[in-house]
Design a protein around this motif. Structure first.
Motif, PDB file in Angstrom:
ATOM      1  N   TRP A 148      44.646  49.374  32.666  1.00 59.18           N
ATOM      2  CA  TRP A 148      43.762  49.732  33.732  1.00 59.18           C
ATOM      3  C   TRP A 148      43.047  51.105  33.214  1.00 59.18           C
ATOM      4  O   TRP A 148      42.434  51.007  31.924  1.00 59.18           O
ATOM      5  N   ASN A 178      41.787  46.505  36.243  1.00 56.77           N
ATOM      6  CA  ASN A 178      40.919  46.122  36.727  1.00 56.77           C
ATOM      7  C   ASN A 178      40.675  44.694  35.528  1.00 56.77           C
ATOM      8  O   ASN A 178      40.344  43.173  35.822  1.00 56.77           O
ATOM      9  N   ARG A 226      40.963  44.372  42.528  1.00 58.80           N
ATOM     10  CA  ARG A 226      41.661  45.095  41.999  1.00 58.80           C
ATOM     11  C   ARG A 226      42.629  45.977  42.646  1.00 58.80           C
ATOM     12  O   ARG A 226      42.396  46.295  43.507  1.00 58.80           O
TER      13      ARG A 226
END
Lengths: 341, 341
Positions: free
Chosen positions: B109, B99, B277
């Motif tokens: 993440w 992210n 993402r």
């Protein structure tokens, strides 16, 4: 709002996030907050003629990729910097490419064929130019001599930055001395006119290989390179290259266009196939570019920079529990930003 | 062959290039050459159960992306490591995403929605666990006590590595002491069972935030994170995070799948759009993966590691003119490789 933003901001280029109502008011400013509070007169404009602007071919989605490099000022590396000005004027890099991306190390560009003729009049720079002489003969017992601006400005510093309210002038001086003396690759270091510089006891000083710094590829000694083959650091500072290769500048905008490139799979991270190379559309001095924005750096002699450097070494903003009590010079990146019009 | 390969190899994972006939025979080995010469018994196998294997969705060209993380051993961070084992067993990360990618800092993440329920039985680890007690009460005047293996092995070292032929044992010891004492973020550092570790004078030690290290995202103190939100360092060592966030491992293969991701354009490098993402297909312990290759690291107590660390701090191979005479602990990455079958 701050929830899940986990690892706190490191880059001075990001504004601090507003704290939500339930969060305690911060007692101390973070490094980016200190930079944001700096006065207009603490910023120093960078001349467009000292910028080297590299446009890469657009990315897969058609997006432009521009990398802006600030060239190194005298007394460092001026032979190579002069060559680079000639190469840019000759549009020599247009049509060349990025040929190497080695993870945690460098991105390198130039003529992949190694056959493109160089413009006339390039200088052959001697190895002695990897360092420059300094009149500041270093005396490790008198390091305070390096800190005149700090001592002069301490009262204003303390007034502007409440985070110093619990620190005496001698404590602050001790912190700065520790930082200054702390260089594992040299006898000492300090910021000189906006650049990270290392010193030895013999009267030499030289710029340091920090993240984003740009240097000159070369063959084995005594070759020193012309400046046609360049690299940018995209990993942990490879300080062992200091005094072994010429540094000629640093990336001040767009480094993500270099650092996020696919890594090369050949030896040393060279791309193995021609189609992997990233084409360089053009590379020009900033004064030859239409609508080139002006950049400015936070004066490393300013009170705000002193507060910023101290905060980088002693994090006291809300996220932190245990300040480190020190920082290496490459962990105190000099803030650079676009100048407001 | 070596022409235009300019900046010399840094990573131990690349074999040295053969020198062409006209090049002088090197007097000294480069760090990768020293690693390549290490004896089989100097390598230590990593148990598959200590690996955390993250598979990302294939890239735009359909190529698989696997990132292999080695989990931190005791006495460090075992509360969080235990949580991570439970999260992997529960397949909790499957379907979550990367992210955040902040240049020269971290890739992060976890669950972007922040709503995914955690498995039961996760431990809340106290802040005191950011460091571990050590019986090695550090005495700065007796640092040689940290170097028994070096002193015992010096004669063999000198025999194996001709680059020491001009250095006396006391000179070599001095070099090691300098490296050991040289930590700007702690009182000292050393490699402990293959990991970079910093020490203070009070009897604490802790792992250091070097390139590739993996840590646990958290909210403001006293939160310490569960281990569900993880990050990997992809820039200059952010050592100011030491003792402020838990480190739980390091990437030993495939870091390029993280470090070359597009940088996020939101604050702190968070991706602003869901489609930016990168999906995590699965994340498992190594012993749950079919055909998981075994990895091994060069024992940091070995003679070859001592020679490698010394060579990293004092480059004498042909490309170099001026050895630095020192290195920070994050500039001496511990060699890790796949074990030959």
């Amino acid at each position: 709002m701050i929830k899940k933003l986990s690892v706190l901001v490191c880059s001075a280029s990001f504004a601090a996030l507003p704290l939500s109502a339930q969060d305690a008011k911060p007692e101390y400013l973070s490094p980016p907050e200190i930079v944001a509070k700096a006065k207009a007169e603490e910023w120093v404009a960078i001349a467009p003629s000292d910028l080297l602007v590299m446009d890469l071919a657009p990315d897969a989605k058609g997006k432009a990729r521009r990398v802006v490099i600030q060239l190194m000022p005298a007394p460092f590396s001026q032979g190579w910097v002069g060559n680079i000005r000639k190469l840019a004027a000759a549009k020599w890099w247009d049509g060349t490419s990025i040929n190497r991306v080695q993870d945690n190390y460098v991105v390198q560009w130039g003529d992949a064929t190694e056959k493109k003729a160089l413009p006339e009049g390039l200088m052959t720079v001697p190895e002695s130019a990897y360092v420059a002489a300094t009149e500041l003969k270093l005396n490790m017992d008198r390091l305070d001599a390096f800190l005149p601006s700090f001592h002069e400005s301490f009262p204003e510093f303390a007034k502007q930055f409440p985070e110093t309210r619990n620190a005496s002038q001698s404590e602050m001086s001790k912190r700065f001395r520790k930082t200054l003396k702390s260089d594992l690759y040299a006898d000492a270091n300090m910021m000189v006119e906006g650049w990270p510089v290392a010193f030895d006891l013999k009267g030499s000083h030289w710029p340091t290989h920090c993240y984003g710094m740009v240097g000159v590829g070369r063959n084995l000694s005594p070759d020193t390179g012309t400046g046609a083959e360049l690299y940018a650091v995209i990993g942990h500072a490879p300080r062992h290259l200091d005094r072994n290769i010429a540094l000629v500048g640093r990336v001040i905008e767009g480094i993500e266009h270099l650092s996020s490139l696919p890594r090369g799979t050949g030896p040393l991270g060279f791309y193995e196939k021609e189609e992997e190379r990233v084409q360089i559309s053009s590379m020009r001095l900033g004064n030859e570019i239409t609508d080139q924005p002006t950049f400015e750096y936070l004066s490393t002699d300013s009170v705000s920079f002193a507060a910023y450097a101290d905060a980088r070494a002693n994090r006291r903003d809300p996220f932190f529990i245990t300040p480190a009590g020190g920082a290496d010079i490459c962990n105190i990146p000099v803030p650079v930003r676009r100048k407001a019009k």
